[in-house]
Write a protein that holds these residues in place. Structure first.
Motif, PDB file in Angstrom:
ATOM      1  N   PHE A 171      18.655   5.566   5.316  1.00  7.17           N
ATOM      2  CA  PHE A 171      17.965   6.986   5.371  1.00  7.17           C
ATOM      3  C   PHE A 171      17.913   7.421   6.686  1.00  7.17           C
ATOM      4  O   PHE A 171      17.168   8.353   7.326  1.00  7.17           O
ATOM      5  N   ASP A 172      18.874   7.182   7.308  1.00  6.74           N
ATOM      6  CA  ASP A 172      19.254   7.637   8.890  1.00  6.74           C
ATOM      7  C   ASP A 172      18.321   7.005   9.832  1.00  6.74           C
ATOM      8  O   ASP A 172      17.994   8.092  10.660  1.00  6.74           O
ATOM      9  N   CYS A 173      17.583   6.335   9.622  1.00  3.72           N
ATOM     10  CA  CYS A 173      16.575   5.402  10.488  1.00  3.72           C
ATOM     11  C   CYS A 173      17.244   4.374  11.263  1.00  3.72           C
ATOM     12  O   CYS A 173      17.540   3.225  10.649  1.00  3.72           O
ATOM     13  N   LYS A 176      13.331  13.343   5.365  1.00  4.32           N
ATOM     14  CA  LYS A 176      13.607  11.717   4.848  1.00  4.32           C
ATOM     15  C   LYS A 176      12.690  11.203   4.178  1.00  4.32           C
ATOM     16  O   LYS A 176      12.633  10.496   3.120  1.00  4.32           O
ATOM     17  N   LEU A 177      11.279  11.431   4.597  1.00  2.04           N
ATOM     18  CA  LEU A 177      10.082  10.924   4.293  1.00  2.04           C
ATOM     19  C   LEU A 177       9.758  11.183   2.720  1.00  2.04           C
ATOM     20  O   LEU A 177       9.498  10.498   1.797  1.00  2.04           O
ATOM     21  N   ASN A 194       0.878  -1.160   0.068  1.00  2.96           N
ATOM     22  CA  ASN A 194      -0.101  -0.048   0.141  1.00  2.96           C
ATOM     23  C   ASN A 194       0.909   1.473   0.048  1.00  2.96           C
ATOM     24  O   ASN A 194       0.672   2.219   0.816  1.00  2.96           O
ATOM     25  N   THR A 195       1.825   1.313  -0.751  1.00  2.89           N
ATOM     26  CA  THR A 195       2.914   2.338  -0.769  1.00  2.89           C
ATOM     27  C   THR A 195       3.765   2.734   0.017  1.00  2.89           C
ATOM     28  O   THR A 195       4.956   2.710  -0.090  1.00  2.89           O
ATOM     29  N   LEU A 241       5.697   4.747   7.052  1.00  2.00           N
ATOM     30  CA  LEU A 241       7.092   5.497   6.769  1.00  2.00           C
ATOM     31  C   LEU A 241       6.920   6.756   7.607  1.00  2.00           C
ATOM     32  O   LEU A 241       7.843   7.188   8.225  1.00  2.00           O
ATOM     33  N   ASN A 242       5.378   7.284   7.555  1.00  2.00           N
ATOM     34  CA  ASN A 242       5.448   8.744   8.384  1.00  2.00           C
ATOM     35  C   ASN A 242       5.287   8.576   9.868  1.00  2.00           C
ATOM     36  O   ASN A 242       5.634   9.462  10.333  1.00  2.00           O
TER      37      ASN A 242
END
Length: 456
Positions: free
Chosen positions: A149-151, A169-170, A134-135, A161-162
């Protein structure tokens, strides 16, 4: 049909699931559930070719263990999506068929791909997988997959993701994922905190080309890039050595002629004016200087021969300190040393290693400001090797400068030849050791030299 098959079919004919028995692509019989589901009479299907009834989905496509995706054309109406499991009994094939929908098939396909992905990820070191549904929903996360991505969070599955990435980064990863959901494959490279990542975004498609999910594969390629740089340095050093030897040969021939002619003039001139004597002296001094420069170039670029012996770490550190003492006093730069291996030894060519480390320390004193500069010389153990670090609080270097620091004749110093670090690299590589440097503009520079411990 033999008795075994009859007994087998007798056991299954009352099942609610459709069952079909065929031999050599010819239908022997079906159970009542099969006939009812697809609108046939049992006798209608006997001796019919299975190919006239069942269509494999492109090939056939297997999306589960011993399971195929098929479509069946009923007596009336549209084709029905089904899954089919097959087993062998004597010369017969028994197929158990389950009607499904395309949506369910897609979901099962995704689940099977997730299962395969997890299995694959466990056997590939330093590779991180993230599968998005779902994306933006994370379905599978193997390892710190969003580290690029520095996570740094490790529990990512079931998150969006949010929830875990800051806005900047998002938006960055969102752009890549959107392109992937449109069917595009992407490959990018990122650097985060001195770690280099290769990242691939791959659309996971069904058998009709529809994107079901998006896969991100992230791999730490820092060591690989360093190995590539080392190979490139070796090639450049070899080429430079060949060019230097060729130039040295071409320069030395006329230089020898100049020296011989000068000696001949001095011997055969009965009286030489004071002005001529001055010019003779200038020619002689500069000829010697050119010859010394040629020797220095050749020494810095040719492979170094070494004589290994066991040397106490205290002796090595003290020798480097003594050889650079005057430089620190003249520039008023502070020198700090720390030895965590006081009772240990290293296996080195003592004189050459002192020279290599001295060159690096001198470079450090020239990179820091006079009166407020500091240089730290330390030695400790890491993974069984002795690590010598030389750190300064100087101006630092950018990535472009770091790429060229070992290249011969690369220097920012007035009057320098740019051969000190080239020579240090040659000496350390001759010890079958490694040298690594970290630097950022405004944050100083640190060299790490990895030495083999004693005994030799």
């Amino acid at each position: 049909m033999n008795e075994d098959v009859k007994d087998f079919f007798e056991a299954y004919k009352h099942l609610p699931l459709p069952v079909l028995v065929h031999r050599d692509q010819k239908i022997e019989t079906v159970n009542q559930s099969f006939a009812s589901t697809f609108g046939f009479k049992v006798e209608d299907l006997q001796n019919l070719s299975i190919k006239n009834l069942i269509k494999s989905n492109r090939g056939p496509v297997s999306y589960g263990q011993n399971q195929k995706l098929i479509t069946i054309k009923p007596r009336s109406g549209r084709q029905i999506w089904c899954t089919m499991r097959e087993g062998k009994l004597d010369k017969y094939t028994i197929s158990v068929i389950t009607p499904t929908t395309k949506e369910e098939v897609n979901l099962e396909t995704v689940k099977e791909k997730e299962k395969q992905l997890r299995s694959l990820a466990q056997h590939i070191p330093k590779t991180f997988f993230v599968l998005f549904q779902n994306t933006m929903d994370i379905a599978v996360a193997q390892g710190p997959g969003l580290k690029a991505f520095d996570c740094s969070r490790t529990k990512l599955e079931g998150k969006q993701l949010n929830e875990i990435l800051p806005p900047n980064k998002l938006s960055e990863i969102e752009g890549y994922l959107k392109r992937t959901w449109e069917g595009e494959e992407l490959k990018i490279f990122k650097k985060v905190k001195n770690v280099h990542f290769k990242i691939e975004f791959i659309p996971v498609q069904d058998d009709y080309g529809k994107v079901l999910s998006s896969l991100m594969i992230s791999q730490d390629v820092t060591r690989q890039l360093e190995a590539d740089r080392e190979n490139l340095r070796d090639e450049k050093m070899l080429l430079t050595s060949r060019i230097s030897r060729s130039i040295a040969h071409e320069v030395r021939n006329p230089l020898t002629n100049i020296d011989l002619a000068l000696d001949h003039l001095k011997e055969n001139e009965k009286s030489v004016s004071e002005e001529a004597e001055l010019y003779f002296d200038i020619i002689s001094r500069n000829s010697k200087r050119i010859n010394n420069l040629i020797n220095e170039i050749l020494q810095s670029t040719k492979p170094t021969s070494i004589q290994l012996r066991e040397v106490p770490t205290n002796k090595l550190i003290k020798a480097v300190e003594e050889s650079t003492k005057d430089r620190f006093e003249l520039t008023n730069v502070k020198f700090h040393k720390r030895n965590s291996l006081r009772d240990k030894t290293v296996c080195i060519d003592y004189d050459k290693m002192v020279m290599a480390l001295t060159n690096i320390v001198i470079n450090a004193t020239e990179a820091v400001p006079t009166n407020s500069g500091k240089v730290w010389l330390s030695i400790w153990e890491n993974e069984g090797r002795a690590v010598v670090s030389i750190r300064d609080n100087g101006k630092g270097m950018n990535d472009e400068e770091l790429e060229r620091i070992y290249d011969p004749f690369q220097t920012g110093k007035r009057g320098g030849m740019g051969l000190g670090l080239t020579s240090s690299l040659n000496i350390i590589k001759a010890h079958n050791s490694k040298i690594h440097v970290k630097s950022k503009p405004g944050e100083g520079t640190t060299f790490y030299c990895y030495l083999n411990p004693g005994p030799c």
